[in-house]
Design an enzyme around this catalytic site. Structure first.
Site, mmCIF file in Angstrom:
data_model
loop_
_atom_site.group_PDB
_atom_site.id
_atom_site.type_symbol
_atom_site.label_atom_id
_atom_site.label_comp_id
_atom_site.label_asym_id
_atom_site.label_seq_id
_atom_site.Cartn_x
_atom_site.Cartn_y
_atom_site.Cartn_z
ATOM 1 N N LEU A 24 61.347 0.657 -57.169
ATOM 2 C CA LEU A 24 61.448 1.625 -56.074
ATOM 3 C C LEU A 24 61.728 3.045 -56.573
ATOM 4 O O LEU A 24 62.451 3.245 -57.541
ATOM 5 C CB LEU A 24 62.555 1.183 -55.106
ATOM 6 C CG LEU A 24 62.354 -0.209 -54.500
ATOM 7 C CD1 LEU A 24 63.536 -0.572 -53.601
ATOM 8 C CD2 LEU A 24 61.045 -0.299 -53.719
ATOM 9 N N HIS A 28 59.026 5.272 -51.957
ATOM 10 C CA HIS A 28 59.374 4.076 -51.175
ATOM 11 C C HIS A 28 60.519 4.387 -50.208
ATOM 12 O O HIS A 28 60.510 3.961 -49.052
ATOM 13 C CB HIS A 28 59.846 2.947 -52.094
ATOM 14 C CG HIS A 28 58.818 2.467 -53.078
ATOM 15 N ND1 HIS A 28 58.918 2.689 -54.423
ATOM 16 C CD2 HIS A 28 57.685 1.746 -52.899
ATOM 17 C CE1 HIS A 28 57.889 2.129 -55.046
ATOM 18 N NE2 HIS A 28 57.124 1.550 -54.144
ATOM 19 N N ASP A 141 48.440 6.044 -51.184
ATOM 20 C CA ASP A 141 47.375 5.046 -51.318
ATOM 21 C C ASP A 141 46.512 5.112 -50.062
ATOM 22 O O ASP A 141 46.547 4.219 -49.203
ATOM 23 C CB ASP A 141 47.997 3.661 -51.524
ATOM 24 C CG ASP A 141 48.834 3.618 -52.789
ATOM 25 O OD1 ASP A 141 48.243 3.610 -53.879
ATOM 26 O OD2 ASP A 141 50.075 3.634 -52.697
ATOM 27 N N ARG A 178 54.037 3.570 -61.583
ATOM 28 C CA ARG A 178 53.292 3.594 -62.852
ATOM 29 C C ARG A 178 53.562 4.859 -63.663
ATOM 30 O O ARG A 178 53.184 4.923 -64.832
ATOM 31 C CB ARG A 178 51.795 3.433 -62.588
ATOM 32 C CG ARG A 178 51.446 2.043 -62.066
ATOM 33 C CD ARG A 178 49.943 1.790 -62.006
ATOM 34 N NE ARG A 178 49.651 0.380 -61.829
ATOM 35 C CZ ARG A 178 49.364 -0.194 -60.652
ATOM 36 N NH1 ARG A 178 49.319 0.523 -59.552
ATOM 37 N NH2 ARG A 178 49.124 -1.489 -60.588
#
Ligand code: AMP
Length: 271
Positions: A24, A28, A141, A178
């Site tokens: 997280l 998030h 996303d 990432r």
């Protein structure tokens, strides 16, 4: 459906679900805060979904730190964390997959075969388990948001899908689990991705409407960083992910790490 959800439903309390794969970060937590503000109860799911990783992707090395995540969720006043074991989510005899067509054709769908089938399948299962009134997804996303909206509309799932603006580092880099893979040099170079989106938005604001020129501008900005290897740079419609559109989308590799970002160029870039 989970026992707790059943009880909350009976009590007439509204439920917000935030699906995550853990590791997280502030992105998030923004989803959690938004869900907190709009619902009586907040459930966070925490599951690294093997189905949405390709065979040569980073499933095994994906960052995992449950103790750290648990503390963050506790501090954020989350009511429940749904953390199913792999074997519970996908028993060996499970043979159903959810596939959304059209909106998954290009970009992430083309670059990562099977990825959105994995996403659509896990999201359908999470929605069935939690039965939320609203589910929260990051605009970071963007194609995932479009896929989940399509999926929930097509299957009459009766859940409201809420997209939350991308949380960025001070230099513009979109927060991502990432990003922890990046070396110091790579991390510096990664700012070129948001830099390219910022330049496209600035050009649009001064009247540039030609998608080819907007695209060329972004590609030129990315090429200033030799460590950044663009996979795609495009402009699409945010709902259909087809052309034409004003959503600028970029995927790029930096070393071993693959990053994505997007911005609607018809709006000012934040910061
Ligand atoms: P993940 O754990 O990477 O699957 O992400 C879980 C959710 O957090 C997804 O809906 C993501 O789009 C969202 N998310 C990831 N990064 C960000 C960010 N930088 N800002 C806002 N939401 C994000």
């Amino acid at each position: 459906m989970l026992d707790a959800s059943r009880r909350w439903r009976r009590e007439g309390r509204s439920i917000g679900l935030v699906p995550t794969m853990g590791a997280l970060h502030a992105g998030h937590m923004r989803l959690v805060e938004t869900a907190r503000a709009e619902n009586d109860v907040v459930v966070v799911s925490h599951f690294v979904n093997p189905l949405q990783f390709g065979p040569h992707e980073d499933l095994e090395r994906y960052p995992r730190d449950w103790e750290r995540d648990r503390k963050l969720l506790e501090q954020a006043d989350v009511d429940a964390v749904y953390r199913p074991a792999r074997g519970v989510m996908y028993p060996p005899d499970a043979s159903t997959r959810v596939r959304v067509s059209s909106v998954t054709d290009a970009l992430e769908g083309a670059a990562r075969p099977g990825h959105f089938e994995g996403v659509a399948t896990v999201v359908t299962k999470l929605l069935a388990a939690v039965e939320p009134d609203r589910a929260y997804f990051g605009q970071k996303d963007a194609q995932q948001v479009a896929v989940v909206k399509r999926l929930t509309a097509d299957l009459d799932l009766g859940v409201e899908i809420r997209a939350v603006a991308t949380v960025r580092e001070p230099d513009g880099l979109a927060m991502s689990s990432r990003n922890t893979y990046l070396s110091h040099e790579e991390r510096k170079a990664a700012a070129a991705i948001s830099g390219a989106l910022r330049e496209a938005a600035a050009a649009y604001a001064t009247g540039e409407r030609d998608p080819h020129r907007l695209r060329a501008l972004m590609t030129a900005r990315l090429s200033l960083e030799p460590l950044v290897r663009p996979e795609y740079v495009d402009l699409v419609d945010a709902a259909t992910f087809q052309k034409p559109g004003t959503l600028a989308v970029i995927a790029a590799r930096i070393g071993e790490t693959r990053l994505i970002d997007n911005h609607d160029v018809s709006k000012p870039f934040p910061g």
